[in-house]
Design a protein around this motif. Structure first.
Motif, PDB file in Angstrom:
ATOM      1  N   GLN A  78       0.847  -1.184   0.000  1.00  0.00           N
ATOM      2  CA  GLN A  78       0.000   0.000   0.000  1.00  0.00           C
ATOM      3  C   GLN A  78       0.886   1.238   0.000  1.00  0.00           C
ATOM      4  OE1 GLN A  78      -2.953  -0.099   3.044  1.00  0.00           O
ATOM      5  NE2 GLN A  78      -3.044   2.130   3.165  1.00  0.00           N
ATOM      6  N   VAL A  79       0.616   2.166  -0.918  1.00  0.00           N
ATOM      7  CA  VAL A  79       1.423   3.382  -1.016  1.00  0.00           C
ATOM      8  C   VAL A  79       1.094   4.277   0.172  1.00  0.00           C
ATOM      9  CG1 VAL A  79       1.848   5.439  -2.385  1.00  0.00           C
ATOM     10  CG2 VAL A  79       1.459   3.254  -3.518  1.00  0.00           C
ATOM     11  N   THR A  92       3.917  -4.749   5.370  1.00  0.00           N
ATOM     12  CA  THR A  92       3.290  -5.351   6.559  1.00  0.00           C
ATOM     13  C   THR A  92       3.126  -4.247   7.595  1.00  0.00           C
ATOM     14  OG1 THR A  92       5.498  -5.966   7.282  1.00  0.00           O
ATOM     15  CG2 THR A  92       4.175  -7.712   6.320  1.00  0.00           C
ATOM     16  N   PRO A  93       2.122  -4.342   8.454  1.00  0.00           N
ATOM     17  CA  PRO A  93       1.913  -3.270   9.432  1.00  0.00           C
ATOM     18  C   PRO A  93       3.064  -3.143  10.412  1.00  0.00           C
ATOM     19  CG  PRO A  93       0.322  -5.043   9.741  1.00  0.00           C
ATOM     20  CD  PRO A  93       1.098  -5.387   8.535  1.00  0.00           C
ATOM     21  N   TYR A  94       3.324  -1.942  10.865  1.00  0.00           N
ATOM     22  CA  TYR A  94       4.322  -1.604  11.887  1.00  0.00           C
ATOM     23  C   TYR A  94       5.760  -1.851  11.450  1.00  0.00           C
ATOM     24  CZ  TYR A  94      -0.052  -2.633  14.250  1.00  0.00           C
ATOM     25  OH  TYR A  94      -1.375  -2.726  14.573  1.00  0.00           O
ATOM     26  N   THR A  95       6.002  -2.002  10.153  1.00  0.00           N
ATOM     27  CA  THR A  95       7.390  -2.155   9.697  1.00  0.00           C
ATOM     28  C   THR A  95       7.758  -0.975   8.820  1.00  0.00           C
ATOM     29  OG1 THR A  95       6.561  -3.466   7.859  1.00  0.00           O
ATOM     30  CG2 THR A  95       7.472  -4.669   9.726  1.00  0.00           C
ATOM     31  N   ALA A 120      -3.169   3.825  -2.313  1.00  0.00           N
ATOM     32  CA  ALA A 120      -3.388   2.940  -3.473  1.00  0.00           C
ATOM     33  C   ALA A 120      -2.640   1.627  -3.262  1.00  0.00           C
ATOM     34  CB  ALA A 120      -2.895   3.632  -4.739  1.00  0.00           C
ATOM     35  N   LEU A 121      -3.115   0.576  -3.929  1.00  0.00           N
ATOM     36  CA  LEU A 121      -2.452  -0.726  -3.805  1.00  0.00           C
ATOM     37  C   LEU A 121      -1.641  -1.023  -5.060  1.00  0.00           C
ATOM     38  CD1 LEU A 121      -5.379  -2.866  -2.400  1.00  0.00           C
ATOM     39  CD2 LEU A 121      -3.384  -2.080  -1.157  1.00  0.00           C
ATOM     40  N   VAL A 122      -0.487  -1.645  -4.871  1.00  0.00           N
ATOM     41  CA  VAL A 122       0.328  -2.067  -6.016  1.00  0.00           C
ATOM     42  C   VAL A 122       0.714  -3.517  -5.878  1.00  0.00           C
ATOM     43  CG1 VAL A 122       1.442   0.004  -6.869  1.00  0.00           C
ATOM     44  CG2 VAL A 122       2.293  -1.045  -4.799  1.00  0.00           C
TER      45      VAL A 122
ATOM     46  N   SER C   8      -6.474   0.896   2.990  1.00  0.00           N
ATOM     47  CA  SER C   8      -6.175   1.372   1.637  1.00  0.00           C
ATOM     48  C   SER C   8      -7.433   1.989   1.018  1.00  0.00           C
ATOM     49  CB  SER C   8      -5.706   0.209   0.769  1.00  0.00           C
ATOM     50  OG  SER C   8      -6.728  -0.778   0.725  1.00  0.00           O
ATOM     51  N   LEU C   9      -7.243   2.722  -0.070  1.00  0.00           N
ATOM     52  CA  LEU C   9      -8.379   3.338  -0.752  1.00  0.00           C
ATOM     53  C   LEU C   9      -9.343   2.266  -1.235  1.00  0.00           C
ATOM     54  CD1 LEU C   9      -6.630   6.033  -2.949  1.00  0.00           C
ATOM     55  CD2 LEU C   9      -8.068   6.409  -0.963  1.00  0.00           C
TER      56      LEU C   9
END
Lengths: 245, 254, 293
Positions: A78-79, A92-95, A120-122, C8-9
């Motif tokens: 996630q950007v 990953t969360p918290y990294t 946004a997701l990539v 996320s969006l």
């Protein structure tokens, strides 16, 4: 007592008869093992010790824990923000964030590059990962210059799954070897959707119908949480389809 | 209810932590959660190692100096077990929540237990090790621990393995020892008055309890513990079977 | 303290789209709670509540202490909720976050201020000795709706708790150990429960009960209604967020009453089961030191 695939705990001694030998290939140690010079191999995780005689490799199979970035893995990130010529992408969360250069996309130039908003997701491949540095990503293959399915993921929904299920979904023969058939079964029932699986425990699902995405998401979560076998997955799919109609 | 049941453990009980475990034995029930490797605060970062942060929370009250002391002891032990060099500048966070402690129905203690004593250390350590295994944090070895109390009766001292709370109150000294799966001494905490000879005996007793599966390592004839018949469960075997259940469930698809 | 990850969006947009088609990600209806499970510990006063994947443990303890100078006839009753990194690495001990402060305040208003427990009954010797009852709430797993789960756990734990029996003879106070005399329950007046509604959409038009953590991240407002099964409201808290139609809020309150009744029945059932389990040979009636009046 050399049983096939014994349970090993960290620090256990490995029965020498289990270690594969090969005439020419050197022994490769996979995840969960470490080499203590001069000639000790010790497990570092709890799991089943698996020996692959064909590739002359030894590793520990386990499920659980947090994703550790490793090169060439396909991940969904996630950007979080955009800097001078990089996107910062969270895997990953918290990294700490991984970095994705603005131009690491197919056919991208300064004027024609994809603009990714925060959040946004990539779908990207890890190009660099080692314990001393933050990971680096790319959305294009450096050898061919093609994206090969990588890039921004628009619409749809992303679901969290365990690392074990992610690995099984990414296997070449996920139905036979990985024993996960949910997606195939759902497709066979006439649902139209596309998916992208990230090795970091994320699955992106998109479809024209919102209901389809919800059903696919629930199917994956239940397969994961309840540890269903192929037969049980078939029943689950039947149940969800019936509820949907 | 101070019955000494068999130890019980369940792994991966908390769905949102990277790893977790719930362990109960001898009246103590502890739940542990492990998160890591995650980003460490600037002030806690180490250039070449992971920072291991242990937090102990008692059942009642918010915990004070005694809990901080327990945290220091556990952190020192766990750092020896975890391969911290694999994750520089990261944090491995272990939270131990004590849910229940053994009650002593015959003493009118202040019902609020504001601080824990060292008898809880084996339970804390065991739960932490199980949670680390559940979180797949690479470790050098696993560990098991035991408490031994030294009681004086008519001038002669007597060792009591797995003492009950009443025995601990009445004991001359109480010792907590932990050993790694490679038979090394990991932790040794003692309270009370004791002689060096007594400590040596305590060491031998504790080693026998923690390293029981040493029988297969060519010890020949097992030493007979006559006065106390081999009391207590085999901790290493227990650890192994707890993991077997979990791994079998995880890898059910193979 | 690592920051909590933002959704996320894709997730935000999808959750809203699904809600517009009356769909929740786990297949529930808008007014359905997740599976609620309550277990009592071996000791008195320990309640473990699971609401879906949210898990909260409440532990009650009591000690004899000096009452506050300005309230010599009342005992002391405190509820502490300290969130630890077990609930999420974003929480730190000793550094309260907004979640923690709001949770603590809601429990305070719901359980303490509503007089659910009679603090006068905690007084032992006016101005000198009283019981100080304390409930510690430990959040073991946070998957949304901490308020409802925590309130339920606190009420269950307090109703389950037994304090030692005491007697006053000629100015001397004796506190009996559990082995001497069977402990006695607290003086309980009514059982309040928290019901939290979350609002979604540009005008807060969609209302959901018992949101999961991911649903909570994309909500635009929330309202917690605390009431008991008789329909007596202890408090209503709608702290900011998108304005919601008053009529919709009234409807939420009506549904909240139904849920409170369900909770109450469930809690009574569990307490009865636990009492039966402990009272295996019917000895409880004999051991009780209460007179029939």
């Amino acid at each position: 007592m050399a049983t096939e695939n014994p349970l090993v705990l960290p620090g256990d001694e490995i029965d020498p008869s289990l270690i594969p030998t090969h005439k020419t290939k050197p022994l490769r140690l996979g995840p969960g093992l470490r080499h203590v010079p001069p000639n000790q191999i010790l497990p570092t995780l709890a799991g089943h010790l698996i020996a692959d005689h064909r590739k002359n490799a030894l590793y520990v199979e386990y499920n659980g824990g947090r994703y550790i970035p490793s090169p060439s893995d396909l991940v969904i990130g996630q950007v979080t923000r955009s800097a001078a010529d990089l996107y910062y992408v969270n895997l990953t969360p918290y990294t700490p964030n991984a970095s994705l250069p603005h131009l690491a996309f197919e056919g991208a130039t300064k004027k024609t590059r994809p603009q990714l908003a925060n959040g946004a997701l990539v779908y990207a491949r890890i190009s660099l990962a080692n314990r001393h540095m933050d990971p680096e990503l790319e959305c294009v293959s450096t050898s061919t210059g093609k994206s090969e399915g990588l890039g921004p993921l628009t619409g749809g929904m992303v679901f969290d799954i365990s690392l074990g299920l992610a690995r099984r979904l990414l296997m070449a023969r996920s139905r036979d070897v990985g024993k996960v058939a949910v997606l195939e079964l759902l497709g066979a029932e006439g649902l139209a959707f596309e998916t992208a699986v990230g090795r970091n425990g994320k699955v992106w699902v998109n479809s024209e119908s919102v209901k389809t995405v919800v059903v696919v998401g629930r199917a994956l979560k239940e397969t994961d949480e309840k540890e269903l076998g192929v037969e049980q997955q078939k029943k689950l799919v039947q149940k969800l389809i019936k509820e949907m109609r | 209810m101070t019955t000494k049941r068999e130890p019980e453990a369940a792994l991966s009980v908390l769905p949102k932590s990277d790893g977790s475990a719930r362990y109960s034995y001898a009246g103590y029930t502890v739940t542990a959660s492990v998160n890591g490797p995650i980003e460490a605060q600037r002030r806690d970062e180490h250039a070449y190692e992971a920072h291991v942060d242990v937090i102990v929370r008692p059942a009642a009250g918010v915990g004070g100096t005694r809990e901080r002391h327990l945290e220091t002891i556990l952190q020192a032990s766990l750092i020896q077990l975890i391969l911290v060099k694999n994750f520089p500048r990261s944090l491995i966070q272990i939270v131990l929540q004590v849910e229940a402690s053994p009650e002593n129905d015959y003493v009118n203690t202040k019902l609020m237990q504001a601080s824990l004593n060292s008898a809880v250390i084996p339970a804390l350590l065991q739960t932490a090790v199980l949670a680390l295994l559940s979180a797949a944090i690479p470790m050098r070895a696993t560990a098991t621990s035991a408490i031994v109390a030294v009681m004086t009766q008519d001038g002669a001292s007597r060792l009591v393995a797995h003492p009950s709370p009443r025995e601990i109150e009445a004991a001359q000294s109480v010792h907590v020892l932990a050993f790694t799966s490679q038979d090394g001494l990991l932790l040794a905490e003692s309270e009370g008055d004791f002689t060096v000879k007594e400590w040596d005996d305590v060491y031998d007793t504790a080693k026998k309890i923690c390293c029981k599966s040493g029988a297969t390592k060519g010890e020949g004839i097992e030493m007979v513990l006559d006065e106390q018949e081999d009391s207590g469960p085999d901790m290493r075997q227990f650890l192994r079977s707890a993991l077997e259940t979990k791994v079998a469930a995880d890898l059910h698809w193979k | 303290m690592p920051r909590e990850a933002e959704p996320s969006l894709n997730e935000r947009q999808f959750v809203l789209k699904a809600l517009e088609e009356n769909l929740r990600l786990d297949g529930r209806t808008f007014d359905k709670y997740r599976a609620l499970a309550l277990t009592f510990g071996d000791e008195y006063g320990v309640a473990d509540v699971t609401l879906g994947r949210t898990r909260v443990l409440a532990k009650t303890s009591a000690e004899v202490t000096v009452p506050y100078a300005d309230r010599p006839l009342d005992g002391i009753f405190t509820i502490t909720t300290e969130l630890s990194p077990m609930a999420s690495p974003a929480f730190e001990i000793n550094r309260p976050t907004e979640t923690e402060i709001l949770l603590s305040r809601l429990l305070e208003k719901t359980v303490r201020r509503s007089g659910a427990m009679d603090t006068e009954s905690l007084c032992l010797v006016a101005g000198q000795k009283c019981w100080s009852v304390r409930v510690d709430v430990h959040v073991l797993s946070h998957d949304g709706n901490l308020t409802d789960a925590a309130c339920f756990a606190v009420v269950a734990a307090l109703r389950h708790f037994r304090k030692p029996d005491t007697s006053m003879e000629g100015g001397v106070l004796t506190v009996y150990t559990p082995a001497e005399r069977e402990p006695v329950p607290l003086s309980w007046l009514h059982s309040p429960f928290c019901i939290t509604w979350c609002f979604f959409g540009d005008e807060g038009q969609m209302a959901l009960l018992d949101a999961t953590w991911s649903e909570e991240q994309v909500r635009v407002g929330s309202c917690t209604i605390s009431l008991n099964r008789h329909g007596e409201i202890c408090q209503i808290a709608k702290l900011g967020g998108t304005p919601v139609e008053a009529v919709a809020l009234l409807q939420c309150t009506n549904v909240a009453l139904t849920k409170a009744k369900e909770f109450s029945t469930y809690l009574d059932k569990k307490l009865a089961e636990d009492a039966k389990r402990r009272d295996k040979d019917g000895l409880m009636a004999e051991l009780s030191a209460e007179n029939d009046r």
